[in-house]
Enzyme design. Structure first.
Site, PDB file in Angstrom:
ATOM      1  N   GLY A 196       0.804  -1.215   0.000  1.00 25.23           N
ATOM      2  CA  GLY A 196       0.000   0.000   0.000  1.00 25.23           C
ATOM      3  C   GLY A 196       0.838   1.266   0.000  1.00 25.23           C
TER       4      GLY A 196
ATOM      5  CG  ASN B 125      -5.548   3.740   8.658  1.00 27.78           C
ATOM      6  OD1 ASN B 125      -5.927   4.642   7.919  1.00 27.78           O
ATOM      7  ND2 ASN B 125      -4.532   3.886   9.477  1.00 27.78           N
TER       8      ASN B 125
ATOM      9  CB  SER C 167      -2.134  -3.401   1.066  1.00 34.54           C
ATOM     10  OG  SER C 167      -1.138  -4.042   1.814  1.00 34.54           O
TER      11      SER C 167
ATOM     12  CB  CYS D 188       4.054   7.789  22.450  1.00 32.57           C
ATOM     13  SG  CYS D 188       4.284   6.167  23.158  1.00 32.57           S
TER      14      CYS D 188
HETATM   15  C1  PLP Z   1      -5.339   2.912   4.717  1.00 33.77           C
HETATM   16  C2  PLP Z   1      -3.959   2.365   4.543  1.00 33.77           C
HETATM   17  N1  PLP Z   1      -3.189   2.803   3.543  1.00 33.77           N
HETATM   18  C3  PLP Z   1      -1.951   2.340   3.336  1.00 33.77           C
HETATM   19  C4  PLP Z   1      -1.389   1.400   4.173  1.00 33.77           C
HETATM   20  C5  PLP Z   1       0.006   0.925   3.921  1.00 33.77           C
HETATM   21  O1  PLP Z   1      -0.004  -0.352   3.340  1.00 33.77           O
HETATM   22  P1  PLP Z   1       1.284  -1.315   3.422  1.00 33.77           P
HETATM   23  O2  PLP Z   1       1.387  -1.764   4.843  1.00 33.77           O
HETATM   24  O3  PLP Z   1       0.947  -2.443   2.475  1.00 33.77           O
HETATM   25  O4  PLP Z   1       2.448  -0.527   2.966  1.00 33.77           O
HETATM   26  C6  PLP Z   1      -2.152   0.914   5.239  1.00 33.77           C
HETATM   27  C7  PLP Z   1      -1.579  -0.085   6.171  1.00 33.77           C
HETATM   28  O5  PLP Z   1      -1.198   0.211   7.269  1.00 33.77           O
HETATM   29  C8  PLP Z   1      -3.464   1.405   5.429  1.00 33.77           C
HETATM   30  O6  PLP Z   1      -4.221   0.985   6.444  1.00 33.77           O
END
Ligand code: PLP
Length: 380
Positions: free
Chosen positions: A70, A150, A198, A321
């Site tokens: 991602g 997330n 991802s 933190c």
């Molecule tokens: C919304 C979101 N974008 C991007 C990422 C990054 O993905 P990756 O862990 O595959 O680099 C995450 C993962 O933590 C995510 O939750």
């Protein structure tokens, strides 16, 4: 009992995924660019995965560009569009609760002369489509708004935003890392130009993902080299990772979503009914099927997390933190939580492997630990 409730951070590799990957780490080890049988076997594995992922998002297989995950996909989308379209403009629109890999990429693009508007969100973490309309300028080249958050699970109105972008001929990118296979996402119907996904969020291996780049999108690669992935992302493909990602997408089912939703609802209902002075963060309805994020008044989220960890329960907190100071996350700040609410926040994200018994155990422990900490602090 051990209960893993941090499925938004990552998920365990599904058994079927592992079994699909193993041959590509053993006898089918070929380089997918090689012309011989070993190479062709590896190529077949990749192309099958590409077709599966394309089908899930209703795009053509040649619009699926495999990446290392991602983070890379989001970097590729933002920098790739910025570099390829700077003759058209230098303005990008995003919003304040995006993942750090979008926000930090935007900050870096600002440092080299691009201009970025960071839209506000409401108290649920929702972006208003009108604010996108108002922010679009003549020199806007890209709008990047995540599908689902997330931390708090809020699902953004991406259909409306995509329509606004299409009407104004501005590219629209959405980060669907958290929503992929959980929420429907039909790129063709909605009209999204770029989508980030991802593997490790959907029971696949870590270090692999994809950026969907629709055919007519002008984008500059980040990785130059042998011209892999249709010339958009050079580098010998992570064959076993890609095969695993494809398998993970293939086995994701609607019944998993129903199961997670049932567990999430049980978790939210019990916590709100049985623990005093607690608040649910994020949107009450438009939220991911696996996300529960609470603020426990009078409690330090990290202390609660550690006590739950000691009793076998894994979750996460939004008051992480990263520096020495306890700083609430940018997401909790963006939705306007008071400092005491932000500091008492805890994210529990369920997975398809969790059971009702595990949720009930986790809530029972949570109740005890919240009570114990409040007694210690004497605040509530
Ligand atoms: C919304 C979101 N974008 C991007 C990422 C990054 O993905 P990756 O862990 O595959 O680099 C995450 C993962 O933590 C995510 O939750």
């Amino acid at each position: 009992m051990k209960v893993y409730l941090d499925n938004a951070a990552t998920t365990p590799i599904a058994e079927e995924v592992l079994q699909a990957m193993l041959p590509f780490m053993k006898e089918r080890f070929g380089n997918a660019s090689s012309l011989h049988a070993w190479g062709r076997e590896a190529r077949d594995g990749i192309e099958k995965a590409r077709e599966t992922i394309a089908k899930k998002l209703n795009v053509s297989p040649n619009e699926v560009i495999f990446t290392s995950g991602g983070t890379e996909s989001n970097n590729f989308a933002l920098k790739g569009i910025a570099f390829a379209n700077k003759d058209k403009g230098k303005h990008i629109i995003t919003q304040k609760t995006e993942h750090a890999c979008v926000l930090q990429t935007c900050k870096w693009l600002e440092s080299i002369g691009f201009e970025v508007t960071y839209l506000d969100v409401d108290k649920y973490g929702m972006v208003s489509p009108e604010s996108v309309v108002n922010a679009i300028r003549k020199d806007t080249i890209l709008v990047s708004i995540m599908h689902a958050n997330n931390e708090i699970g809020t699902i953004q109105p991406i259909e409306e935003i995509a329509k606004i972008c299409k009407e104004r001929e501005v590219y629209f990118h959405t980060d669907a890392c958290q929503s992929f296979t959980k929420e429907p996402l039909d790129a063709e119907k909605i009209g999204v130009d770029l989508i980030t996904v991802s593997s490790h969020k959907i029971y696949g291996p870590k270090g692999v993902g994809a950026l969907i780049v629709r055919e007519d999108v002008k984008i500059t690669p980040l990785m130059h080299g042998g011209g892999h992935e249709f010339g958009k992302r050079s580098g010998t493909e992570n064959v076993h990772g890609i095969v695993g990602f494809g398998k993970a997408a293939e086995i994701a089912k609607e019944e998993h979503v129903k199961h997670m939703k049932k567990l999430r609802d049980l978790l939210i209902k019990r916590v709100l009914e049985e623990i005093p002075n607690v608040k649910l963060n994020g949107h009450p309805e438009k939220r991911l099927c696996n996300n529960a994020n609470f603020s426990f008044l009078g409690i330090e989220g990290e202390a609660l997390l550690m006590r739950l960890d000691a009793r076998g329960i894994a979750c996460s907190t939004g008051s992480a933190c990263s520096s020495r100071k306890l700083e609430p996350s940018h997401v909790l700040r963006a939705i306007g939580l008071k400092p005491e609410e932000a500091h008492g926040s805890l994210r529990l994200t369920v997975g398809r492997q969790n059971t009702e018994e595990e949720i009930n155990y986790a809530v029972d422990v949570l109740k005890e630990e919240v009570e114990a900490l409040r007694k210690l602090s004497g605040l509530v």
